[in-house]
Design an enzyme around this catalytic site. Structure first.
Site, PDB file in Angstrom:
ATOM      1  CG  ASP A 106      50.716  25.272  69.090  1.00  0.00           C
ATOM      2  OD1 ASP A 106      50.233  25.748  68.493  1.00  0.00           O
ATOM      3  OD2 ASP A 106      50.908  25.805  70.295  1.00  0.00           O
ATOM      4  CG  ASP A 108      48.547  31.689  69.070  1.00  0.00           C
ATOM      5  OD1 ASP A 108      48.325  32.429  68.387  1.00  0.00           O
ATOM      6  OD2 ASP A 108      47.512  30.714  68.016  1.00  0.00           O
ATOM      7  CG  ASP A 308      52.559  27.856  73.806  1.00  0.00           C
ATOM      8  OD1 ASP A 308      52.662  27.080  72.434  1.00  0.00           O
ATOM      9  OD2 ASP A 308      52.612  28.017  74.553  1.00  0.00           O
TER      10      ASP A 308
END
Length: 364
Positions: A106, A108, A308
């Site tokens: 991922d 961000d 996240d």
């Protein structure tokens, strides 16, 4: 072989039957309407949405870093179930030894820290160097909810595969720096390099443009709210919105989305997402990329996904359905997750990637 819970300091091996996933034919073309998910006919009442928004955006930390006496008891139990990938690194590479590792990341909150202004989510030069070296060792993809081109601008590495809009906009090199070739519809990037392109939500582009135009002025009237066009999805960020205004924002967004029966509204980490109602997510993107690289379903392949956000759970679920691979959640907060392991923040992600590259270089 997938990682199970840690028992007596050793990762338990869990064998899970893996149903064969069949990708739709003709990669590169949008799916037909048979892939549409029936839209919701009833809208949730505002306080339910606020509760959901709050659940998707837990506090940053449940412990004081460096002081074990201040670690929350719930976090202790959670970390025992989802051990640090740094602490069990030796066990991870032992299971991966002799297999083709494939990395999925991922952006961000994983490669860059979470910041108030999404436009300033810049990855560090140290992280960029680590990802560049990672891609030289293993096929590497970034799967993000962001606009693919924006993520590429942030990262700036052409040797990676990029999947934007939650995997609905995929592009990558026809042949990676590691020598593995990808199949799919051939195209060319702005520099004339041959790439493969796959956009399962292409038919929704005009609809997404319409909903973005309708939401733009509305969202900007809510103090602190930001809107982002991701090509095949729209993100409404509420990280800087006062919590008492969340219900107002959710109401405004839902009121617009209800006029578009082929779109749906989902929640992520301090963000509302307007997306096409098709059976596609980050997990499907992971499967597609493995398939395009000729690595799907092979026992000698070891996929690793690090993320996240709630949207990363779809990828973790895919890995859990297979008999090998590892999902790593980046979090300092207690969260329900399908990931088997964890890292606390991008700095630990950086350390993990650096150690993985070093291990690979020492074993080749």
């Amino acid at each position: 072989m997938a990682f199970g819970p840690v028992e007596n300091g050793v990762i338990a091996e869990t064998l899970i039957a893996t149903p064969k996933h069949t990708l739709p034919p003709n990669p590169g073309f949008a799916y037909s309407k048979i892939w549409l998910i029936p839209p919701r006919t009833e809208l949730a009442i505002p306080n339910v949405w606020v509760d959901s928004m709050r659940a998707c955006s837990p506090p940053h930390s449940c412990y004081v870093k460096g002081d074990p006496f201040d670690i929350d008891i719930h976090y202790r139990a959670w970390i025992a179930k989802h051990p640090s990938a740094l602490n069990i690194f030796d066990q991870i590479v032992e299971v991966a030894k002799g297999k083709q590792i494939v990395m999925f990341l991922d952006y961000d909150g994983t490669l860059s820290p979470i910041v108030k202004d999404p436009e300033r989510a810049i990855m560090s030069e140290a992280m960029r160097t680590a990802v560049r070296k990672l891609a030289a060792c293993f096929p590497t993809a970034i799967i993000s909810g962001r606009n693919r081109e924006k993520v590429f601008d942030f990262v700036g590495l052409s040797e990676l595969y990029y999947a934007g809009s939650h995997g609905m906009d995929i592009m990558g090199p026809a042949q990676g720096s590691n020598g593995i070739k990808a199949s799919g519809v051939k195209s060319y990037d702005g520099k004339g390099n041959e790439v493969v392109l796959f956009q399962p939500a292409k038919d929704f582009e005009s609809t997404i443009n319409k909903v973005f135009n309708m939401l733009e002025d509305i969202v900007r009237k809510v103090n602190g709210a930001r809107i982002e066009h991701n090509k095949f999805s729209v993100s409404v960020h509420f990280r800087c919105v006062e919590e008492e205004d969340w219900d107002v924002l959710a109401d405004e967004v839902r009121a617009v989305v209800q006029f578009f029966p082929t779109l749906c509204l989902t929640e992520g980490r301090k963000v509302l997402e307007v997306r096409p109602s098709i059976s596609w997510d980050k997990g499907k993107a992971l499967e597609y990329l493995l398939n395009a690289l000729g690595l799907e379903g092979r026992p000698d392949v070891f996929p690793v996904y690090i993320g996240d956000d709630r949207t990363d759970e779809d990828a973790f679920k895919v890995l859990n359905k297979q008999n090998h691979g590892l999902g790593i959640l980046v979090s300092t907060a207690v969260k329900e997750t399908n990931a088997q392991s964890s890292l606390r923040d991008p700095s630990e992600v950086l350390e993990f990637l650096q150690r993985l590259v070093c291990w690979q270089q020492n074993h080749t």
